[in-house]
Design an enzyme around this catalytic site. Structure first.
Site, PDB file in Angstrom:
ATOM      1  N   THR A 219       0.699  -0.930   0.357  1.00 27.92           N
ATOM      2  CA  THR A 219      -0.267  -0.064   0.185  1.00 27.92           C
ATOM      3  C   THR A 219       0.687   1.038   0.202  1.00 27.92           C
ATOM      4  O   THR A 219       2.217   1.034   0.300  1.00 27.92           O
ATOM      5  CB  THR A 219      -0.937   0.071   0.982  1.00 27.92           C
ATOM      6  OG1 THR A 219      -1.730  -1.030   1.336  1.00 27.92           O
ATOM      7  CG2 THR A 219      -1.571   0.874   2.042  1.00 27.92           C
ATOM      8  N   GLY A 249     -11.225  -1.948   2.900  1.00 33.41           N
ATOM      9  CA  GLY A 249     -10.390  -1.644   3.969  1.00 33.41           C
ATOM     10  C   GLY A 249      -9.967  -0.608   5.065  1.00 33.41           C
ATOM     11  O   GLY A 249     -11.216   0.390   4.450  1.00 33.41           O
ATOM     12  N   GLY A 273      -6.043  -3.757   7.775  1.00 35.36           N
ATOM     13  CA  GLY A 273      -7.303  -3.037   7.232  1.00 35.36           C
ATOM     14  C   GLY A 273      -7.939  -2.616   8.622  1.00 35.36           C
ATOM     15  O   GLY A 273      -8.565  -1.713   9.120  1.00 35.36           O
TER      16      GLY A 273
HETATM   17  N1  ASP Z   1      -4.122  -1.268   4.515  1.00 35.35           N
HETATM   18  C1  ASP Z   1      -4.491  -2.066   3.703  1.00 35.35           C
HETATM   19  C2  ASP Z   1      -6.146  -2.763   3.632  1.00 35.35           C
HETATM   20  O1  ASP Z   1      -6.124  -3.384   4.482  1.00 35.35           O
HETATM   21  C3  ASP Z   1      -3.515  -3.557   3.217  1.00 35.35           C
HETATM   22  C4  ASP Z   1      -2.331  -3.109   3.368  1.00 35.35           C
HETATM   23  O2  ASP Z   1      -1.402  -1.766   3.995  1.00 35.35           O
HETATM   24  O3  ASP Z   1      -1.190  -3.641   3.053  1.00 35.35           O
HETATM   25  O4  ASP Z   1      -6.998  -2.725   2.434  1.00 35.35           O
END
Ligand code: ASP
Length: 350
Positions: A219, A249, A273
Site C-alpha cells: 500500500t 479496508g 485494515g
Molecule cells: N491497509 C490495507 C488494507 O487493509 C492493506 C495494507 O496496507 O497492506 O486494505
C-alpha cells in the site's frame, strides 16, 4: 598561596560538576541530546520547525530480510524517486495537497507497490482498488473504494473531494463519476502482474495467508507539510490479497487509514485494515495530540504499539510543527522522510 582545605576542595568539585551538568556535557546529557537523524527521537520532535516536511510509505508487513539485494535496491530507488519528487515540489512552494497526490500517483504507477498498477488480486482474481485524500486546511476529503478500471484512484479521490458534494464513492458509481471528470480508465488486465497473481494462487492454496498478511504489503501513502504550514495526506491500495465479499479496508475510511488536520497532524496508515478501522488509528493520533497534548511521537507510538497487535502494520505522519513519525510494529515498512533541513532517507527494516 595558602593550601586549600578538604572542605574547599569538595566545594570546588561540586561547583565544577554543577556547571558541567548545566551545560549538558555530562554522560546523561549526551544521551539526551537531539538526534535529528532518529525519526523516533523525542528530541527530533523538538528541533526547530522545518519550512516543509514529508514522509512516504510503500506498505508495512512481513518483509523478509532474505530479499535479494537487487530487489532491495529496486525498492529503495523507487522510494527515493517518489521522495525526491515530493521534496523538490515542496521546496518550490507547491501545496501539500498537490504534492501528496503527485507522489501517490508515482507510486501507483510503479508495479512494485500494492496500489494502481501493482494492486493485489481478490479471491475472484480481480483487482479492486481503494484510495483517499484529505486536506488539513478545512478537513475536506475524498475517498473511493472497489474501483476496477481507474488508472490512478488517488486522482479520483481528489475529484470526489473537489468536484462533488460527497466524500466517499464506491464501485460503478465512482467510475461513472470518473468519466465526468475525464480521468483515465484502463482495461482490467492493466493491473495484471505475475507476482501478485502468484501470490493469490499461494493464498488460495493455503487459505490462511490473508490472515498472516504475507507477501501483500505495498500500500502506498504520502503526508506533507508545505511552506504555508498546510498539511495533507493521501493513501492508495489494492487491499489484501484474497479478499472477498466486497471487502473494503481502512485506506478509504477517513480517520482509519487516512487523516489530515492543520491543527494537529497528517497521517497515512498501512497494515491489516480491519484493525486500523476498529481502532480508528489515523484520527486517534490526532485526537491524542489535540485532547491530551501528546507529541506526535508519543501519540503515534501509543496507538501503533499500545492499541494494535504486533505485525498489524504502521503509519507515517507529519505534525503541524513539521516533525515526522514513521512508526510500525511489523518486521518492516517501506518508508522515506525528507524535510527542508536536508534530511532525506529511505528505509525498509528497523
Ligand atoms: N491497509 C490495507 C488494507 O487493509 C492493506 C495494507 O496496507 O497492506 O486494505
Amino acid at each position: 598561596m595558602s593550601r586549600l582545605s578538604n572542605l574547599q576542595w569538595i566545594q570546588m568539585a561540586m561547583v565544577v560538576c554543577l556547571v558541567a551538568l548545566s551545560l549538558g556535557c555530562g554522560g546523561t546529557g549526551a544521551e539526551e541530546s537531539p538526534d535529528p537523524s532518529d525519526p523516533a527521537s523525542e528530541a527530533a520532535a523538538k528541533a526547530p520547525r522545518p519550512e516543509f516536511a514529508l514522509a512516504i510509505h510503500g506498505g508495512a508487513g512481513v518483509i523478509s530480510k532474505d530479499m535479494e539485494p537487487e530487489k532491495i535496491a529496486e525498492y529503495e530507488a523507487a522510494l527515493e524517486r517518489a521522495l525526491a519528487h515530493g521534496r523538490d515540489r515542496l521546496a518550490e512552494g507547491a501545496a501539500a495537497l498537490d504534492v501528496v497526490e503527485e507522489v501517490v500517483v508515482l507510486l501507483e504507477d510503479d508495479p512494485l507497490f500494492n496500489a494502481g498498477k501493482g494492486a493485489v488480486f481478490t479471491h475472484d482474481g480481480r483487482n479492486e482498488l481503494d484510495a483517499a485524500i484529505m486536506d488539513g486546511r478545512d478537513l475536506s476529503c475524498g475517498a473511493v473504494a472497489r474501483v476496477t478500471t481507474i488508472k490512478n484512484p488517488i486522482r479520483l479521490a481528489r475529484g470526489v473531494m473537489e468536484q462533488s458534494k460527497h466524500v466517499f464513492m464506491v464501485g460503478d458509481g465512482a467510475e461513472a463519476f470518473a468519466d465526468g471528470l475525464g480521468l483515465e480508465r484502463v482495461e482490467s488486465d492493466y493491473y495484471f502482474t505475475q507476482r501478485r497473481y502468484d501470490s493469490l494462487q499461494k493464498a488460495i492454496e493455503k487459505e490462511k495467508q490473508a490472515e498472516e498478511h504475507g507477501d501483500q504489503h505495498g500500500t502506498v501513502g504520502c503526508v506533507a507539510m508545505d511552506k504555508d504550514g498546510n498539511l495533507a495526506a493521501a493513501t492508495s491500495t489494492g487491499g489484501m490479497t484474497n479478499k472477498r465479499f466486497g471487502r473494503i479496508g481502512d485506506v478509504p475510511v477517513i480517520g482509519a487509514g487516512t487523516y489530515a488536520n492543520n491543527e494537529t497532524v497528517a497521517v497515512s496508515c498501512t497494515g491489516r485494515g480491519e484493525e486500523f478501522i476498529r481502532h480508528n488509528v489515523a484520527h486517534s493520533v490526532s485526537a491524542m495530540m489535540e485532547h491530551k497534548g501528546s507529541s506526535l511521537q508519543e501519540a503515534a507510538k501509543a496507538v501503533i504499539h499500545g492499541k494494535l497487535a504486533k505485525d498489524d502494520g504502521g503509519l507515517i505522519a507529519v505534525g503541524a510543527d513539521g516533525s515526522i513519525a514513521l512508526v510500525f510494529n511489523s518486521s518492516g515498512m517501506f518508508r522515506g522522510a525528507a524535510d527542508s533541513s536536508g534530511r532525506f532517507e529511505v528505509a525498509i527494516w528497523e
